[in-house]
Design a protein around this motif. Sequence first.
Motif, short mmCIF file in Angstrom:
data_model
loop_
_atom_site.label_atom_id
_atom_site.label_comp_id
_atom_site.label_asym_id
_atom_site.label_seq_id
_atom_site.Cartn_x
_atom_site.Cartn_y
_atom_site.Cartn_z
N TRP A 1 73.43 19.54 47.36
CA TRP A 1 72.39 20.63 47.57
C TRP A 1 70.93 20.00 47.27
O TRP A 1 70.94 19.38 46.34
CB TRP A 1 72.52 21.85 46.33
CG TRP A 1 73.89 22.70 46.71
CD1 TRP A 1 74.01 23.83 47.61
CD2 TRP A 1 75.05 22.17 46.36
NE1 TRP A 1 75.26 24.25 47.62
CE2 TRP A 1 76.26 23.45 46.77
CE3 TRP A 1 75.63 21.48 45.52
CZ2 TRP A 1 77.21 23.35 46.44
CZ3 TRP A 1 76.98 21.33 45.39
CH2 TRP A 1 77.83 22.42 45.72
N LYS A 2 70.15 20.15 48.31
CA LYS A 2 68.85 19.81 48.23
C LYS A 2 67.61 20.83 47.84
O LYS A 2 67.67 21.79 48.30
CB LYS A 2 68.63 19.15 49.64
CG LYS A 2 69.60 18.30 50.05
CD LYS A 2 69.27 17.51 51.47
CE LYS A 2 69.98 16.73 51.91
NZ LYS A 2 70.31 16.62 53.51
N HIS B 1 76.50 25.38 39.10
CA HIS B 1 75.04 25.13 39.24
C HIS B 1 74.54 26.35 39.84
O HIS B 1 75.19 26.89 40.84
CB HIS B 1 74.69 23.80 39.75
CG HIS B 1 74.88 22.70 38.81
ND1 HIS B 1 74.20 22.47 37.72
CD2 HIS B 1 75.97 21.71 39.02
CE1 HIS B 1 74.52 21.33 37.05
NE2 HIS B 1 75.59 20.88 37.95
N ALA B 2 73.43 26.82 39.50
CA ALA B 2 72.40 27.77 40.40
C ALA B 2 70.91 27.18 40.04
O ALA B 2 70.62 26.59 39.17
CB ALA B 2 72.78 29.00 39.75
N VAL C 1 71.24 18.32 43.51
CA VAL C 1 72.59 18.33 42.81
C VAL C 1 73.73 17.84 43.77
O VAL C 1 73.76 18.46 44.89
CB VAL C 1 72.67 19.56 41.92
CG1 VAL C 1 73.08 20.81 42.81
CG2 VAL C 1 74.08 19.47 41.08
N PHE C 2 74.63 17.28 43.20
CA PHE C 2 75.79 16.88 44.20
C PHE C 2 76.94 16.69 43.31
O PHE C 2 77.01 16.39 42.07
CB PHE C 2 75.77 15.48 44.94
CG PHE C 2 75.04 14.25 44.34
CD1 PHE C 2 73.78 14.10 44.33
CD2 PHE C 2 75.96 13.54 44.19
CE1 PHE C 2 73.44 12.85 43.52
CE2 PHE C 2 75.60 12.27 43.32
CZ PHE C 2 74.28 11.81 43.26
N ALA C 3 78.20 17.08 43.70
CA ALA C 3 79.52 17.15 43.09
C ALA C 3 80.29 15.97 43.40
O ALA C 3 80.27 15.57 44.69
CB ALA C 3 80.08 18.59 43.59
N ALA C 4 80.82 15.45 42.32
CA ALA C 4 81.85 14.43 42.79
C ALA C 4 83.37 15.06 41.93
O ALA C 4 83.41 15.02 40.96
CB ALA C 4 81.50 13.18 42.08
#
Length: 322
Positions: free
Chosen positions: A51-52, A97-98, A283-286
């Motif tokens: 998400w940017k 996340h928000a 934010v990014f998810a691994a």
Amino acid sequence: MDQTSNPFADIGDMETFYERVAPYNLGCGWRSEDRDPGGKTYSSPYPNAHWKYADVRPALDAAAKLISAEDAGRRILMCVNPVEGGGKPGIGPTLFHAYQMVLPGETAPSHRHPMHALRVILDATKMYSVVEGEKTLMETGDVVLTPGGMYHSHIHDGDDPAYWLDGLDAPFTRALHLVIFEPHPDVYEPVKVVAEVSPFRFSWSDIQTMLDKAEDDPEGYFPRRVRLDTATMPTLGVYVQRLEAGQTTRMYRTNANTSFAPMQGSGVSIIEGEEIHWNRGDVFAAPTWRWIEHRADEDSVLFTMTDAPLLEFAKYYKFEGS
Ligand code: GTQ
Ligand code: FE2
């Protein structure tokens, strides 16, 4: 049990067996549809989502024109991982996340919930967090904790809209069917103390001091990474890491779910071969068991949230280095 009352007596075929066993709420271990599949190695159905901030911030500005001050505590855009079959809010099975935006003068009604929460402040001045009656500053670059079960609200005394990233363990709480939300009986919790120093606030300057002293990891997986003390929120492991322009980290994977939120700089992370080009505020998810490496294009600070402490508690945790 005599033969006449035994419903399983004289069954000649499997289909009849399945019919007879169904009312007893039993699953058959030999039937694939009754079993958890379980491959030979860990795998997550969640994609490596990103998400940017550049997309989310104008969306929040538009929401602010449509959503009133009374709803300001809820003016959030939640990250919904585009997992196949339709995602619930969350970047994976444990982490949420928000992005949140509060206009000057707005206050959010106090409430509490079992979920542990934190905020990474992206852009704010004279924003305050009130946790259990203790008021602390919450400004750009700060990481602020609101542990589960504690009443919390916020107050905005600044002149510009405030933006931050929330991080919660909400999907985990949801999986346990323990999500509750209790508004404070007085709506706004009275401020008892104004704290200059609080265990719930890691100011940007505190974070810089910690990073200045951070060890360089000789193995190269986690150079100059510092764990923030979030003992009041034991489901979440929270780290900040400094990367210099051009620096690359050594590839690793873990069965923990992890999110990364750049607090400064820009770069690229390669998650299981997929390049994620990130900037401050993204934010990014691994998800579980993906190979992870980072390359900073500029001097950067990466915020990290992980469910690894939960996995360690359960003795599930695994790590593999390249
Ligand atoms: O930080 O407590 O994004 O209660 C949504 C609901 C954050 C929080 C959200 C919450 C919180
Ligand atoms: Fe909350």
